[in-house]
Design an enzyme around this catalytic site. Structure first.
Site, PDB file in Angstrom:
ATOM      1  N   PRO A 177       0.816  -1.220   0.000  1.00 25.87           N
ATOM      2  CA  PRO A 177       0.000   0.000   0.000  1.00 25.87           C
ATOM      3  C   PRO A 177       0.855   1.278   0.000  1.00 25.87           C
ATOM      4  O   PRO A 177       0.357   2.351  -0.295  1.00 25.87           O
ATOM      5  CB  PRO A 177      -0.812  -0.101   1.302  1.00 25.87           C
ATOM      6  CG  PRO A 177      -0.735  -1.528   1.716  1.00 25.87           C
ATOM      7  CD  PRO A 177       0.581  -2.030   1.212  1.00 25.87           C
TER       8      PRO A 177
ATOM      9  N   GLU B 238       2.740  -8.289   9.056  1.00 33.12           N
ATOM     10  CA  GLU B 238       2.703  -6.817   9.118  1.00 33.12           C
ATOM     11  C   GLU B 238       3.640  -6.193   8.089  1.00 33.12           C
ATOM     12  O   GLU B 238       3.664  -4.973   7.927  1.00 33.12           O
ATOM     13  CB  GLU B 238       3.064  -6.321  10.514  1.00 33.12           C
ATOM     14  CG  GLU B 238       2.218  -6.910  11.637  1.00 33.12           C
ATOM     15  CD  GLU B 238       0.740  -6.988  11.292  1.00 33.12           C
ATOM     16  OE1 GLU B 238       0.138  -5.935  11.006  1.00 33.12           O
ATOM     17  OE2 GLU B 238       0.181  -8.099  11.308  1.00 33.12           O
TER      18      GLU B 238
ATOM     19  N   ARG C 164      -2.468  -9.633 -20.621  1.00 33.60           N
ATOM     20  CA  ARG C 164      -3.349  -9.388 -21.760  1.00 33.60           C
ATOM     21  C   ARG C 164      -2.772  -8.392 -22.747  1.00 33.60           C
ATOM     22  O   ARG C 164      -3.277  -8.256 -23.867  1.00 33.60           O
ATOM     23  CB  ARG C 164      -4.745  -8.966 -21.291  1.00 33.60           C
ATOM     24  CG  ARG C 164      -4.771  -7.737 -20.424  1.00 33.60           C
ATOM     25  CD  ARG C 164      -6.157  -7.510 -19.849  1.00 33.60           C
ATOM     26  NE  ARG C 164      -7.142  -7.137 -20.863  1.00 33.60           N
ATOM     27  CZ  ARG C 164      -7.222  -5.941 -21.419  1.00 33.60           C
ATOM     28  NH1 ARG C 164      -6.378  -4.994 -21.074  1.00 33.60           N
ATOM     29  NH2 ARG C 164      -8.122  -5.662 -22.327  1.00 33.60           N
TER      30      ARG C 164
ATOM     31  N   ASP D 173     -10.744  -2.143 -24.475  1.00 32.99           N
ATOM     32  CA  ASP D 173     -11.406  -1.046 -23.785  1.00 32.99           C
ATOM     33  C   ASP D 173     -10.744   0.265 -24.140  1.00 32.99           C
ATOM     34  O   ASP D 173      -9.545   0.326 -24.330  1.00 32.99           O
ATOM     35  CB  ASP D 173     -11.313  -1.249 -22.275  1.00 32.99           C
ATOM     36  CG  ASP D 173     -11.427  -2.709 -21.901  1.00 32.99           C
ATOM     37  OD1 ASP D 173     -10.569  -3.211 -21.187  1.00 32.99           O
ATOM     38  OD2 ASP D 173     -12.388  -3.336 -22.379  1.00 32.99           O
TER      39      ASP D 173
HETATM   40  C1  9WO Z   1      -1.027  -3.535   7.713  1.00 32.10           C
HETATM   41  C2  9WO Z   1      -1.513  -2.459   8.409  1.00 32.10           C
HETATM   42  C3  9WO Z   1      -2.236  -2.394   9.577  1.00 32.10           C
HETATM   43  C4  9WO Z   1      -2.598  -1.136  10.048  1.00 32.10           C
HETATM   44  C5  9WO Z   1      -2.249   0.009   9.345  1.00 32.10           C
HETATM   45  C6  9WO Z   1      -1.526  -0.078   8.169  1.00 32.10           C
HETATM   46  C7  9WO Z   1      -1.173  -1.315   7.742  1.00 32.10           C
HETATM   47  N1  9WO Z   1      -0.503  -1.660   6.664  1.00 32.10           N
HETATM   48  C8  9WO Z   1      -0.396  -2.973   6.661  1.00 32.10           C
HETATM   49  C9  9WO Z   1       0.289  -3.641   5.623  1.00 32.10           C
HETATM   50  O1  9WO Z   1       0.831  -2.982   4.753  1.00 32.10           O
HETATM   51  N2  9WO Z   1       0.321  -4.969   5.677  1.00 32.10           N
HETATM   52  C10 9WO Z   1       0.914  -5.640   4.579  1.00 32.10           C
HETATM   53  C11 9WO Z   1       0.088  -6.804   4.135  1.00 32.10           C
HETATM   54  C12 9WO Z   1       2.328  -6.018   4.671  1.00 32.10           C
HETATM   55  C13 9WO Z   1       2.779  -6.299   3.255  1.00 32.10           C
HETATM   56  C14 9WO Z   1       1.832  -7.174   2.477  1.00 32.10           C
HETATM   57  N3  9WO Z   1       0.468  -6.866   2.758  1.00 32.10           N
HETATM   58  C15 9WO Z   1      -0.286  -6.143   1.892  1.00 32.10           C
HETATM   59  C16 9WO Z   1       0.000  -5.734   0.608  1.00 32.10           C
HETATM   60  N4  9WO Z   1      -1.492  -5.693   2.185  1.00 32.10           N
HETATM   61  N5  9WO Z   1      -1.964  -4.979   1.171  1.00 32.10           N
HETATM   62  C17 9WO Z   1      -1.084  -4.997   0.190  1.00 32.10           C
HETATM   63  C18 9WO Z   1      -1.278  -4.287  -1.033  1.00 32.10           C
HETATM   64  C19 9WO Z   1      -0.389  -4.414  -2.071  1.00 32.10           C
HETATM   65  C20 9WO Z   1      -0.602  -3.673  -3.238  1.00 32.10           C
HETATM   66  N6  9WO Z   1      -1.653  -2.849  -3.355  1.00 32.10           N
HETATM   67  C21 9WO Z   1      -2.541  -2.730  -2.354  1.00 32.10           C
HETATM   68  C22 9WO Z   1      -2.369  -3.430  -1.178  1.00 32.10           C
END
Ligand code: 9WO
Length: 253
Positions: free
Chosen positions: A89, A116, A154, A169
């Site tokens: 994220p 985490e 794709r 698209d």
């Molecule tokens: C956990 C978390 C908890 C409370 C506040 C912020 C937080 N961030 C995370 C977090 O980043 N956890 C991750 C789980 C650790 C790395 C892999 N994870 C992940 C990747 N969750 N979401 C993604 C992701 C990847 C690409 N695009 C969107 C979401």
């Protein structure tokens, strides 16, 4: 294109990539996906891949060494140099323009985190780019990796059938949303198919579709209209849409 996936659940992503256009791209040899599980590179009877975070707090952090060994094995499996992309994220937002750029590469290593997250030192040393598919938290990077693989697959030359390519698209080409689609029957309890689509007048149909694509983008994603840099002809079409019935949700019913 070759994609190496470093993940505790590589089979999960392989499953996602087994069907439809992506599955076919693999069968046609346009794309190959190789999984690398850090668990296979972990030491000891317990094959630990995670440990408690320094500084305290809940949850676990992925250890450097199993990940580093898995990335190293992935790199060494092919002589072509490659970037490592970490799905998180905190990354740069994925767009269709970015997808096009990634699709043009010869190979890619996708790194998926769990728990985490990953020890920051591994990220600093091994990761070239951090990519996010949207502003939400998942339980791991695997679904995001599957999204990247699908979008990139794709666009491989020959991945889409002729019909699919022709129907690409509008988003693919100019960053506009797609126009509405209709199929049989012409008359249905839920409504009729717009007359222009039954007219057989291909120029009129193309004009209508373009107008709908512009109009819907303007209604739903005005930010994309600003980015698109519309031609004079498109501006006129959008004006026509806005003047037409149903263009202004506030005026409807
Ligand atoms: C956990 C978390 C908890 C409370 C506040 C912020 C937080 N961030 C995370 C977090 O980043 N956890 C991750 C789980 C650790 C790395 C892999 N994870 C992940 C990747 N969750 N979401 C993604 C992701 C990847 C690409 N695009 C969107 C979401």
């Amino acid at each position: 294109m070759r994609i190496d996936l470093v993940s505790l659940f590589p089979e999960f992503v392989a499953q996602c990539a087994g069907f439809g256009v992506v599955g076919r791209a693999q069968e046609r040899g346009l794309l190959s996906i190789h999984g690398w599980n850090p668990r296979d590179y972990a030491e000891g009877n317990y094959r630990r891949v995670d440990d408690r975070p320094f500084g305290g707090g809940p949850g676990m952090v992925m250890l450097i060494d199993p990940l580093r060994a898995a990335i190293q094995a992935a790199r060494a499996a092919d002589p072509t140099p490659t970037q490592v992309v970490y799905l998180s994220p905190q990354g740069e937002r994925l767009t269709q323009a970015k997808v096009r750029e990634l699709a043009g590469r010869e190979r890619l290593i996708l790194l998926c985190g769990r728990y985490e997250g990953i020890d920051e030192r591994l990220i600093a040393a091994e990761v070239d780019e951090e990519l996010s598919i949207g502003d939400y938290v998942l339980s791991g990077g695997e679904l995001a990796a599957a999204v990247v693989i699908d979008a990139v697959a794709r666009l491989q030359e020959g991945a889409l059938n002729d019909a699919e390519s022709a129907a690409q698209d509008s988003f693919d080409e100019d960053g506009l949303l797609d126009c509405p689609h209709y199929t049989r029957p012409v008359e249905h309890e839920l409504g009729s198919v717009p007359a222009v689509l039954q007219s057989g007048n291909h120029a009129e149909i193309a004009r209508w579709r373009r107008m709908q694509a512009l109009g819907r983008t303007w209604q739903r994603r005005p930010d994309l209209i600003d980015e698109a840099g519309l031609s004079k002809a498109d501006r006129k079409l959008l004006d026509a849409f806005r003047a037409g019935p149903g263009a202004d949700p506030a005026k409807s019913t």
